[in-house]
Design a protein around this motif. Sequence first.
Motif: not given
Length: 734
Positions: A262-263, A265-275, A351-353, A363-366
């Motif tokens: 989605d829109e 970013t890769a960095l924010d996606s990792v940060l949001k993983a810790d719900v 970059r956006q995911t 890799r992002l999921a990991l």
Amino acid sequence: MSSYDIAEAIRERLPGTEELFVQYLSGYLVDDAAEDEDALAVARHMLSSVCLGRANADSVLDSLMTRLTDLLSDLLSARATRTGAGAGKQKLQRLDRVLDMRATGAGMSATIAFAEGVDLESINKGKASRVDVKKLEKQEAKLRAKIEKRARRDLYEGSKLLKEQKNKQSYEEMFMKVNPLQSAADARNKSKDIHLPSIDVSFGSNRILSGASLTLAHGRRYGLIGRNGVGKSTLLRHIAMRDVPIPPHITILFVEQEIIGDETTALDSVLKADVWRDHLLKEEVALNARLAALEREEGDAERAAEDAKDEVSERLAEVHARLAEMDAASGPARAAALLAGLGFSESDQARQTKSFSGGWRMRLALARALFVKPALLLLDEPSNHIDLNALAWLEDYLQTWPGTLLVVSHDRAFLDAVATDIVHQHSGRLDYYKGNFTQFYSTKSERERNLRREYEAQIEYRKHLQAFIDRWRYNANRAAQAQSKIKILEKLPELTPPEAEDTETFRFPETEKIAPPLLQLSEVTFGYDAAKTILNRVNFDVGLDSRIAIVGSNGAGKSTLIKLLTGDLTPLAGQVNRNGRLRVGYFAQHHVETLIPTMNPVQFLASKFPGRTEQEYRSHLGNFQISGMTGLQPIGTLSGGQKSRVAFAVLSMLRPHVLLLDEPTNHLDLEGLDALMIALKEWNGGVIVISHDERFITTVARELWVCADGTVSKFRGDVQAYKNLIVNNIKARP
């Protein structure tokens, strides 16, 4: 007649029917039609639900049932013969005593439930009836519901799982449900060891584990191994969803699928993983805004606001304490370091995911899982989705993993580097071994040798006893001794032979020699536009004796090099020299996409290489362990490892001089990987391979070439030296 014929009949008349349904129903009819008089009625009931909404539903259903009846005629005739004989015998029976239904129990009740038209009252006239009429009526009701029960059983177990997959909750909802928020103090006071002495795991009607012991000590790193299709991924999913009773205070995260782009970013996606971190940070912002609004209250409202301010301040203090416990402030730095280790540059992290390919999303999921740091981390074939550079970093990172790790992998070098214990899943159970894969293999081999020796010694002992008995049992002087030996023999436990060792063999047909040069790149430059080149002035020579492994980071140009060799790409400059008689077999990284899922392997080979008999195709598939009914199953129903075997069978039909293999090991189990390595070592053609599997590279290749910085050059060292270089370079970054 086979289940394949029935499945084809259903697909022909009801196109688009769910494949799981087709496979189940065809198997059910073949297995049960000879035994169950309701089999066709059950089938019609199931198929009627599939026909709903279709044009001419009734006529299509009637036509299909007629066809199924024809296909099953032999089985139905055999059943009729048996039931007819049984009925004849029943006429000769004589009831000479009153049956006590309470004493005979459910088995007799079930028998009487089938006795339609029997006048129980006249039979028992003049006698005290002992039949419980209410129980009998219940039994008859059960019989009438039999078809509905059958229709709802195992078939839709699998459909339920598919529905859950389609309608699954969001990541955030699932995370909060599976991992409820708890304080660090509470978690510290509880053991994070897992010991479940008896678990059962099933997928639909298929029992994966039965009475198995699941034991995972906190802080240990377990490698879960087993043959393709044994149910390793299913076990991980059951653990992840707490379908097996994992203690609720143990946090769990399972990396199985790539993230949805989605829109973000890769960095924010990792940060949001810790719900919970993300949830508490948002709550902190809301509480601060609420507190600021209350500060602005004046007059009477100010006094009323004081109590609200105290309440908000108290909650804000709790949130701050929780965020401090989870070290929330260091989150961005930790997330960036994880992404860098997995190959994401600073610009990539912004970059956006949705702009990343499937491999990079994996890799992002990991990275997201590693960022959360659950007490129990579950990984399913993590090395399949990353290059050797990222794999070297991951091995190094996981060696200091603070929690418990359970990872499914067929990569022996990865398991040697990471695992402290091996769990072997087979025969519905889990066996545990201390140490990494090499130690497991040594221990298992020694254990199997000991079992084989013990079994053979027992066989010899029993033969010795039997020989004595046979010689002396009828001799008056030795009869007593013979009887004694007979008693000893009878008391010996039943002897079970050791499980046969799982082995496979692949075979590539020998190729004829052709004169060099076979395939050469001379000063080749390539790019999708002249302004940005991917490879620059590459020189590369391939012969029949070539055994070359190409390594390098994703995006460095490895697959581009392979496509230049196959002729799929044309260079901007330089020259490609190819022998006119050269045949090249190319195994693409995404080979599964080239297979037609609705065809079976035999049909697929016939479509690619027409003019041979079915037996010839089946024999050729057998060279890659696709044998028996597997060769007649739709390719879409095969496992990843089986699809890889079909792809290798297709390659070998070309009788190539050179094999270009792009990540050929991704879906193969350990036995398949061994078979491929041996086959390539024995083959007399050239092999160029892109792989992240250290043992595969070491076994098959004699040269290591590195693709980096726009060129390809020979590396003066082995794979381990290259991996050490990568890890040291990553650690040296500021």
